[in-house]
Design an enzyme around this catalytic site. Sequence first.
Site, PDB file in Angstrom:
ATOM      1  N   GLU A 118      10.138  10.638  15.187  1.00  0.00           N
ATOM      2  CA  GLU A 118       9.004  11.624  15.002  1.00  0.00           C
ATOM      3  C   GLU A 118       8.667  11.239  13.562  1.00  0.00           C
ATOM      4  O   GLU A 118       9.204  10.719  12.850  1.00  0.00           O
ATOM      5  CB  GLU A 118       9.424  12.992  14.971  1.00  0.00           C
ATOM      6  CG  GLU A 118       9.970  13.470  16.242  1.00  0.00           C
ATOM      7  CD  GLU A 118      10.384  14.950  16.277  1.00  0.00           C
ATOM      8  OE1 GLU A 118      10.136  15.651  15.350  1.00  0.00           O
ATOM      9  OE2 GLU A 118      11.574  15.035  16.692  1.00  0.00           O
ATOM     10  N   LYS A 120       7.701  11.781   9.664  1.00  0.00           N
ATOM     11  CA  LYS A 120       7.751  12.492   8.666  1.00  0.00           C
ATOM     12  C   LYS A 120       6.834  13.023   7.692  1.00  0.00           C
ATOM     13  O   LYS A 120       6.555  12.273   7.098  1.00  0.00           O
ATOM     14  CB  LYS A 120       9.166  12.132   8.028  1.00  0.00           C
ATOM     15  CG  LYS A 120       9.812  12.860   7.122  1.00  0.00           C
ATOM     16  CD  LYS A 120      11.146  12.037   6.491  1.00  0.00           C
ATOM     17  CE  LYS A 120      12.043  12.941   5.657  1.00  0.00           C
ATOM     18  NZ  LYS A 120      11.490  13.202   4.445  1.00  0.00           N
ATOM     19  N   ASP A 122       5.118  14.491   4.739  1.00  0.00           N
ATOM     20  CA  ASP A 122       5.288  14.878   3.424  1.00  0.00           C
ATOM     21  C   ASP A 122       4.826  16.204   3.112  1.00  0.00           C
ATOM     22  O   ASP A 122       3.635  16.327   2.594  1.00  0.00           O
ATOM     23  CB  ASP A 122       4.648  13.805   2.421  1.00  0.00           C
ATOM     24  CG  ASP A 122       5.207  13.784   1.099  1.00  0.00           C
ATOM     25  OD1 ASP A 122       6.455  14.534   0.867  1.00  0.00           O
ATOM     26  OD2 ASP A 122       4.720  13.386   0.165  1.00  0.00           O
ATOM     27  N   TYR A 227       8.715  21.327  14.859  1.00  0.00           N
ATOM     28  CA  TYR A 227       9.482  20.335  15.380  1.00  0.00           C
ATOM     29  C   TYR A 227      10.947  20.529  15.875  1.00  0.00           C
ATOM     30  O   TYR A 227      11.681  19.660  16.436  1.00  0.00           O
ATOM     31  CB  TYR A 227       9.618  19.036  14.399  1.00  0.00           C
ATOM     32  CG  TYR A 227      10.280  19.360  13.064  1.00  0.00           C
ATOM     33  CD1 TYR A 227       9.249  19.495  11.913  1.00  0.00           C
ATOM     34  CD2 TYR A 227      11.314  19.543  12.848  1.00  0.00           C
ATOM     35  CE1 TYR A 227       9.870  19.816  10.635  1.00  0.00           C
ATOM     36  CE2 TYR A 227      11.953  19.786  11.432  1.00  0.00           C
ATOM     37  CZ  TYR A 227      10.993  19.915  10.393  1.00  0.00           C
ATOM     38  OH  TYR A 227      11.568  20.317   9.136  1.00  0.00           O
ATOM     39  N   LYS A 312      13.013   6.143   5.891  1.00  0.00           N
ATOM     40  CA  LYS A 312      12.027   6.300   5.186  1.00  0.00           C
ATOM     41  C   LYS A 312      11.185   4.864   4.996  1.00  0.00           C
ATOM     42  O   LYS A 312      11.686   3.878   5.110  1.00  0.00           O
ATOM     43  CB  LYS A 312      12.537   6.646   3.675  1.00  0.00           C
ATOM     44  CG  LYS A 312      13.752   7.737   3.632  1.00  0.00           C
ATOM     45  CD  LYS A 312      12.621   8.765   3.229  1.00  0.00           C
ATOM     46  CE  LYS A 312      12.738   9.440   1.949  1.00  0.00           C
ATOM     47  NZ  LYS A 312      12.105  10.614   1.465  1.00  0.00           N
ATOM     48  N   CYS A 406      -2.346 -17.980 -30.308  1.00  0.00           N
ATOM     49  CA  CYS A 406      -1.815 -18.382 -29.144  1.00  0.00           C
ATOM     50  C   CYS A 406      -0.144 -18.603 -29.413  1.00  0.00           C
ATOM     51  O   CYS A 406       0.262 -19.139 -30.382  1.00  0.00           O
ATOM     52  CB  CYS A 406      -2.370 -19.651 -28.684  1.00  0.00           C
ATOM     53  SG  CYS A 406      -1.414 -20.206 -27.325  1.00  0.00           S
ATOM     54  N   CYS A 409       0.574 -22.611 -29.173  1.00  0.00           N
ATOM     55  CA  CYS A 409      -0.012 -23.643 -29.855  1.00  0.00           C
ATOM     56  C   CYS A 409      -0.401 -23.059 -31.451  1.00  0.00           C
ATOM     57  O   CYS A 409      -0.867 -23.572 -32.097  1.00  0.00           O
ATOM     58  CB  CYS A 409      -1.172 -24.324 -29.549  1.00  0.00           C
ATOM     59  SG  CYS A 409      -2.557 -23.391 -29.170  1.00  0.00           S
ATOM     60  N   CYS A 428      -7.200 -18.862 -25.361  1.00  0.00           N
ATOM     61  CA  CYS A 428      -6.913 -19.974 -26.290  1.00  0.00           C
ATOM     62  C   CYS A 428      -7.905 -21.060 -25.854  1.00  0.00           C
ATOM     63  O   CYS A 428      -7.949 -21.519 -24.966  1.00  0.00           O
ATOM     64  CB  CYS A 428      -5.412 -20.362 -26.238  1.00  0.00           C
ATOM     65  SG  CYS A 428      -5.006 -22.012 -27.097  1.00  0.00           S
ATOM     66  N   CYS A 433      -3.543 -27.231 -25.688  1.00  0.00           N
ATOM     67  CA  CYS A 433      -2.522 -26.281 -26.113  1.00  0.00           C
ATOM     68  C   CYS A 433      -1.476 -26.547 -24.910  1.00  0.00           C
ATOM     69  O   CYS A 433      -1.540 -26.612 -23.863  1.00  0.00           O
ATOM     70  CB  CYS A 433      -3.088 -24.771 -25.602  1.00  0.00           C
ATOM     71  SG  CYS A 433      -1.858 -23.579 -25.342  1.00  0.00           S
TER      72      CYS A 433
HETATM   73 ZN    ZN Z   1      -2.582 -22.254 -27.244  1.00  0.00          ZN
END
Ligand code: ZN
Length: 665
Positions: A118, A120, A122, A227, A312, A406, A409, A428, A433
């Site tokens: 069945e 469930k 809430d 139920y 559940k 950054c 770098c 950046c 980099c």
């Molecule tokens: Zn960088």
Amino acid sequence: MNKSSAERRIKELRASLEHHRVLYHVHDTPKISDEAYDSLLRELESLEKKFPEFDSPLSPTHRIGGEILPHFKKVTHTVSQWSFDNVFNLEELRKWEDRNITLLEKAHITIKPSYVAEIKIDGLKVVLTYEKGKFVRGATRGDGQIGEDITENLKTVKSIPLVLKDAVSMTVIGEAWMKKKDLEKINKEREKNKLPLYANTRNFTAGTLRQLDPKVVAKRNIQIFAYDIEGLSIETQEKELVLLEEYGFLVNKDRSVCTTLDDVEKFYKKWVNKRHNENYGIDGLVIKINERTLWDTLGYTAKSPRGGIAYKFPAEEVATKLLAITVQVGRTGAITPVAELSPVLLAGSTVKRATLHNGDEINRLDVRVGDTVALRKAGDVIPEIFDVFKDLRPKNAKVFIMPKNCPSCGSVLEKIIIGKELSAALYCRNKNCPAQHVEGLIHFVSKKGMNIEGLGEKIVETFHDLGLINDFPSIFTLKKEDIEGLEGFGEKSADNIITSIDGARKVPLHRFVYALGIRHVGEQTAKDIAKHFRSLARIQDATFDELSSVEGVGEKVGKEVNTYFSLPETKQLLKRLCKEITLLDEEILPDGKLFNKLFVITGTLPTLSRDEAKVLIEKNGGRVQTSVSTRTSYLLAGENAGSKLTDAEKIGTVIITEDELKSML
Ligand code: ZN
């Protein structure tokens, strides 16, 4: 009218009103209009006033709610109201069955249990007592032993009968709930009046049934799914549900009688997908052994009867602690703050990190390191933090400030113009980099790109840091000797990596275009471009106008692609790269049967997965979009189609099945 004919008429009216209540509130098939129903009710009311000796507190006229109560009385339940134990997966469910079978064998019972699955809901559990066919008491579950007497409120709920057709005495268990739609309406109204909103239908249902004024409850469309019956001995759970229906209770029609747990699992999977389409909150299934006689033999665990179990659904919202915020540099230089979380199980997998998108999002949430946060995941979406529990905030919680430089770098970070707007993210801008390079390489070798399986993220990072690979072509000039002998790599793993790289030298054009990692060029755009131009040379030669007029590309992306291929360093790079790899023709028939047709796929198809359907459509020259628009040619819809189907119906898109798609080819 004399007394005896009044009595007779009152009886007839009550029977008729009860009949129509069942049609309307239990079967959802009203046979008379609301006005006609009201006129019967008014006639009954006036007769009851004239002949008060025939009035009854259980008359349908008393469903509108009586006097305001000073408080709720406590009631002791005649039977303890247990709640079921929980399981979260099929394995645990099988263990439950195994334990039960062992217990039954010990009692020399060889019947193999069957099950009723069945939904469930809430909501709020309610306990309804009937004596000699009359509703005498309704209570909340409370602590299982003692609940609150909410009889007057429950009398206003039209999905339960007040008088039964038989003079039976029994207790009926049900779940009170309300429609999500109704809550939305109420919340909209409250928002207008600047009142706090109700969090969910369960809270609202519980709050409503604990109202001291039954007239307020009567106005709020509360429903009850019944139920369980206590106090009557009925052979099977299945028969119990049918009997409840016969007595005029609303019983959820979505249930399944299953002979095996495999059948249960099928029903479970169907509902995991469907749960959000329903008009009420669902948090799992309840699996009950159908043969009620077995329940007595099985008895109870410390907390629950063994005859049933709650299966559940995986939680899609959980709370966890934010341990730290780190920043990630993407391949395009975008800086993304990432939440490092205390590991938590969400929708079936362990989550340790979640994106915080950008600094603006952090400010909007006002999320701080040390906070307890609400995390959610819906469908395939990556987990995200959507709320912060400010009342749980520790005193030392730290405000996070986005870095100015950054982390890789050290370049100064800035927002950039994308299209005509300033980006939300910081970037950046340093082309050299290291972090961007590593991310670019990871993207290049990824599954949807060059698909070099042997080169995982960690290995790419290591090789980059060691200077073994510094750009795309250098991957293909890697030698076994370069890798062998490195810490953690032996001859075999070195061999595997080289084999895997060699295996990737032949690549379809669209995957190659994607692998390059051009800004805004995702999988679909790469396919669109590859399909249109059909060779790398032609893509390189294409003008901005040509690019932006490609179906699915547009100006913003066209500009990025055009700029990328015009750069001298790109030309250099591609020249070197093409010495190492072979680009394969696109597997696209330019005059395929679905050429130039736009598809959207939704729901579960009978035989194909969505990915398989997509490949089939594309092989025949069609394209697959993610959302329905007026340009969509077809919506390919399977079972449990959601909002896309509604959208398509609104626009008037042609909706086809898998079979119809196949017949087009
Ligand atoms: Zn960088």
